[in-house]
Design an enzyme around this catalytic site. Structure first.
Site, short mmCIF file in Angstrom:
data_model
loop_
_atom_site.label_atom_id
_atom_site.label_comp_id
_atom_site.label_asym_id
_atom_site.label_seq_id
_atom_site.Cartn_x
_atom_site.Cartn_y
_atom_site.Cartn_z
N LYS A 112 39.87 38.96 -42.12
CA LYS A 112 39.99 39.55 -40.78
C LYS A 112 40.01 38.48 -39.70
CE LYS A 112 37.89 44.09 -41.49
NZ LYS A 112 36.87 45.04 -41.02
N LYS A 195 46.46 46.25 -51.19
CA LYS A 195 45.81 47.56 -51.03
C LYS A 195 46.36 48.26 -49.79
CE LYS A 195 41.94 46.33 -48.11
NZ LYS A 195 40.57 46.21 -47.81
N LYS A 198 45.06 49.95 -42.94
CA LYS A 198 45.61 50.08 -41.60
C LYS A 198 46.14 48.76 -41.08
CE LYS A 198 44.65 54.32 -40.44
NZ LYS A 198 45.34 55.37 -39.77
P1 TYM Z 1 36.29 51.26 -44.12
O1 TYM Z 1 36.10 52.11 -42.92
O2 TYM Z 1 37.23 50.11 -44.04
O3 TYM Z 1 36.78 52.16 -45.33
C1 TYM Z 1 36.10 53.34 -45.72
C2 TYM Z 1 36.10 53.45 -47.22
O4 TYM Z 1 37.44 53.51 -47.74
C3 TYM Z 1 37.57 52.60 -48.82
N1 TYM Z 1 38.96 52.12 -48.90
C4 TYM Z 1 39.72 52.14 -50.01
N2 TYM Z 1 39.46 52.56 -51.26
C5 TYM Z 1 40.46 52.45 -52.17
N3 TYM Z 1 41.69 51.97 -51.88
C6 TYM Z 1 42.00 51.54 -50.63
N4 TYM Z 1 43.21 51.08 -50.36
C7 TYM Z 1 40.98 51.61 -49.63
N5 TYM Z 1 40.93 51.28 -48.31
C8 TYM Z 1 39.69 51.60 -47.89
C9 TYM Z 1 36.60 51.48 -48.49
O5 TYM Z 1 36.24 50.75 -49.65
C10 TYM Z 1 35.43 52.25 -47.91
O6 TYM Z 1 34.56 52.70 -48.91
N6 TYM Z 1 32.33 48.23 -44.27
C11 TYM Z 1 32.76 49.58 -44.54
C12 TYM Z 1 31.99 50.65 -43.78
C13 TYM Z 1 30.50 50.60 -43.92
C14 TYM Z 1 29.74 50.96 -45.07
C15 TYM Z 1 28.38 50.79 -44.70
C16 TYM Z 1 30.08 51.38 -46.36
C17 TYM Z 1 29.61 50.25 -42.96
N7 TYM Z 1 28.32 50.37 -43.42
C18 TYM Z 1 27.35 51.06 -45.61
C19 TYM Z 1 29.05 51.64 -47.25
C20 TYM Z 1 27.69 51.47 -46.89
C21 TYM Z 1 34.21 49.71 -44.13
O7 TYM Z 1 34.70 48.99 -43.31
O8 TYM Z 1 34.87 50.76 -44.67
#
Ligand code: TYM
Length: 332
Positions: A112, A195, A198
């Site tokens: 990022k 993957k 966005k």
């Molecule tokens: P975020 O908002 O980027 O994504 C949310 C969830 O979607 C999953 N994901 C995917 N899974 C499979 N294939 C893909 N192409 C794909 N793109 C996204 C992500 O793995 C995620 O589970 N850091 C985290 C948010 C967070 C969090 C937490 C998660 C903040 N605190 C505590 C668990 C526990 C994030 O940015 O997810």
């Protein structure tokens, strides 16, 4: 009941197919068997520049989509991260336990910050994973349902929990990632070597759940496959077709082997046309339900207020224990 916790960023507006299949779908299932805490992580959202109005709207939109996907406020605790101040408070303690080098090794930060230009990336983006550590530890979560891209952050959570427990006495539960193999990583429809996301996907490679059904169908029909003609699950040599099969299989509950049989002797066109229909059949009611939650913001806000209250009860207890262990003088 074992406890699960997870979060999703409100940044993006519409959830994409990877968010849903990789994470949210499991959240819905786990609320039946686990003591489940799910949140919209607005504190994480401001690690990159945000428009205040959009952030507010997108936070409601994310909550509406989670409810539309099937989260039930009677069965789980759904809340907004900034409504529970303990997240930021525990994050500070965890920051002071994390090595600079350790934080520098987080691959998501490297990706990022490279995209933004390393000098422009905020310190918040750098410490982002440590806030996530606090999110998880506050609830003493046993498992964290996420996609593959979050695995490293959960490993960091275990490391810091162990370090804290070793230094100050047993305080935190060590969480495990809950990552389903079939949907751990959903790939971009135009470039199945990356993957779906966005930030990296082109519009044609990214399925937004709130897109117009026509646009969704078109994206599925123009997905990149290969020059072979056989419909077979083989991520190594046939990543595009395999990705379509995974999505199809998960959305319909049909085994991949069964799909391979069904499409034996048929072309990619048939597979894509059918999957386009499956996608639209899933997304259409999802969009409608999302819209109806958004149409009633008072009810939505009341659900989130109740969720925050339940979350705070747990978070405050963990934070108080942590503060005592660290040696902070109690306020009288
Ligand atoms: P975020 O908002 O980027 O994504 C949310 C969830 O979607 C999953 N994901 C995917 N899974 C499979 N294939 C893909 N192409 C794909 N793109 C996204 C992500 O793995 C995620 O589970 N850091 C985290 C948010 C967070 C969090 C937490 C998660 C903040 N605190 C505590 C668990 C526990 C994030 O940015 O997810």
């Amino acid at each position: 009941r074992p406890r699960v916790l997870s979060g999703i960023q409100p940044t993006a507006g519409s959830f994409h197919l990877g968010n849903y299949l990789g994470a949210v779908r499991q959240w819905v299932a786990l609320q039946e068997t686990h003591d489940a805490f799910y949140m919209v992580v607005d504190l994480h959202a401001i690690t990159v520049p945000q428009d205040p109005k959009e952030l507010r709207a997108n936070t409601r939109l994310a909550a509406a989509q989670l409810l539309a996907a099937g989260l039930d406020p009677e069965r789980c605790t759904l809340f907004v991260q900034s409504h529970v101040p303990e997240h930021a408070q525990l994050a500070w303690v965890m920051n002071c336990l994390t090595g600079f080098g350790e934080a520098s090794r987080m691959t998501q930060f490297k990706d990022k910050s490279a995209r933004q230009g390393a000098d422009r990336a905020s310190v918040g983006l750098f410490t982002y994973p440590i806030l996530q550590v606090a999110d998880i530890l506050l609830y003493q979560a046993n498992e964290v349902p996420v996609g593959e891209d979050q695995r490293q952050h959960i490993e960091l959570t275990r490391d810091l929990a162990e370090r804290f427990n070793g230094r100050f006495g047993p305080t935190f539960t060590l969480p495990k990632p809950y990552i389903l193999k079939e949907t751990a990583k959903i790939y971009d429809l135009q470039d199945p070597s990356i993957k779906m996301s966005k930030s990296a996907s082109t519009p044609k490679g990214l399925i937004n759940l709130l897109d117009e059904p026509k646009a969704t169908a078109k994206k599925v029909r123009s997905a990149v496959t290969d020059t072979d003609t056989v419909i077979r699950f083989d991520p190594e040599t046939k990543p595009g077709v395999s990705n379509l099969l995974s999505v199809y299989s998960t959305l319909t509950g049909t085994a991949v082997a069964e799909l391979e049989q069904k499409y034996e002797g048929k072309g990619y066109g048939a597979l894509k046309t059918d999957l386009a229909e499956v996608m639209v059949d899933f997304a259409t009611p999802f969009r409608e339900r999302t819209r109806s939650y958004l149409d009633d913001p008072e009810t939505l806000d009341a659900i989130l207020a109740k969720g925050a209250e339940k979350a705070r009860a747990v978070a405050a207890e963990t934070l108080a224990q942590t503060y005592a262990r660290v040696g902070f003088l109690p306020a009288k």
